[in-house]
Enzyme design. Structure first.
Site, PDB file in Angstrom:
ATOM      1  CE1 TYR A 134     -36.202 -40.050  -4.891  1.00  0.00           C
ATOM      2  CE2 TYR A 134     -35.701 -37.848  -5.708  1.00  0.00           C
ATOM      3  CZ  TYR A 134     -36.317 -38.661  -4.789  1.00  0.00           C
ATOM      4  OH  TYR A 134     -37.046 -38.118  -3.755  1.00  0.00           O
ATOM      5  CE  LYS A 162     -34.195 -40.020  -2.109  1.00  0.00           C
ATOM      6  NZ  LYS A 162     -34.217 -38.534  -2.106  1.00  0.00           N
TER       7      LYS A 162
END
Length: 296
Positions: A134, A162
């Protein structure tokens, strides 16, 4: 590991005392599965992870896994800026039966690119679960470089990222430089369609709490070559997405859920409730058919 197209970064419902409301959590999970969520991230930023204790996170992982009962993947937010603590929480999440983990870039202590590589490598080595990285420099201060993410993608169980940098050029380079088995998800609702257009897999979404089915339809239109319909949907959904970030996340989306009849309670400090003016502006931005009868 295919996590799906629309993954919801789930809020954590609280009761009037600020404790986790598990009955409301069950109702929220059912709402999300019924309304376009292919997967759930539990105890991420939108789940107010900075305010949850490790014990609360593990309890939440176990409860959501039991409630979901294999219907969609459950991804546990186990990343932090403390490698040893992240390893310990990851092991507990794996024991709780989650399907994957999400590891945020270490925040505050500002590690180097090599430091981040070793951090993620150590956590991935401690689990058999698939790992979603992330990257969110707006919150963590450090930015995971294209080269770092490509290098990490060579680790067997690091399977996805992400990307919330907002940098489409970097995302394109990541997609180009990683194996076909590695997936990239937008971390910004408003970039869902542009990210799909450059080869992204989908979205880790906040807005899907409210407009999950509509986002699924937009993505399906794009995947079927109906690009004009997908673009029109994007333009129609964008004001809702923007309204859900008009104040620090997750206060607006929790307010929106309460307005639409999905009770999730308030936020924990240091987050604070929306003002009456902010609430009214949010209400005006939400589709009228989403509002509960009590709030119309």
């Amino acid at each position: 590991m295919n996590f799906g197209q629309v993954i919801t970064a789930m809020v954590t419902p609280f009761d009037a005392s600020g404790e986790i409301d598990f009955q409301a959590t069950k109702a929220l999970v059912e709402h999300l599965i019924s309304n376009g969520s292919d997967g759930l991230v539990v105890a991420g930023t939108t789940g107010e992870s900075p305010t949850l204790t490790s014990e609360e996170k593990v309890e939440l992982f176990k409860f959501v896994v039991a409630t979901v009962d294999g219907r969609v993947p459950v991804i546990a937010g186990t990343g932090s800026n403390n490698t040893r603590a992240s390893i310990a929480l990851t092991k507990q999440a794996e024991a709780a039966g989650v399907d994957g983990i999400m590891l945020v870039a270490p925040y505050y202590n500002k590690p180097s690119q090599e430091g981040m590589y070793q951090h993620f490598q150590a956590i991935a080595a401690a689990t058999s679960l698939p790992v979603m990285l992330y990257n969110i420099p707006g919150r963590s201060v450090v930015n995971m470089s294209v080269e770092l993410i490509i290098r990490l993608s060579a680790i067997d169980n690091i399977v996805s990222v992400k990307e919330a940098s907002g940098d489409l050029d970097a995302m394109a380079a990541i997609i180009e430089g990683t194996p076909d088995t590695f997936s990239l998800y937008s971390g910004d609702d408003g970039l869902t369609l542009p990210v799909l257009a450059i080869g992204g897999q989908g979205i880790v979404s906040v807005a899907s709490h409210v407009i999950g089915n509509e986002m699924q339809e937009m993505i399906s239109n794009f995947n079927q070559g109906e690009t004009a319909a997908a673009a029109a949907a994007h333009r129609q959904l964008l004001p809702v997405m923007k309204a859900l970030f008009a104040a620090p996340n997750p206060t607006p989306v929790k307010t929106a859920l309460n307005l639409t009849g999905i009770s999730v309670g308030g936020v924990r400090l240091p987050m604070i409730p929306l003002t009456a003016e902010q609430t009214e502006a949010l209400k005006q931005a939400l589709p009228a058919d989403k509002l509960s009868a009590a709030t119309k």
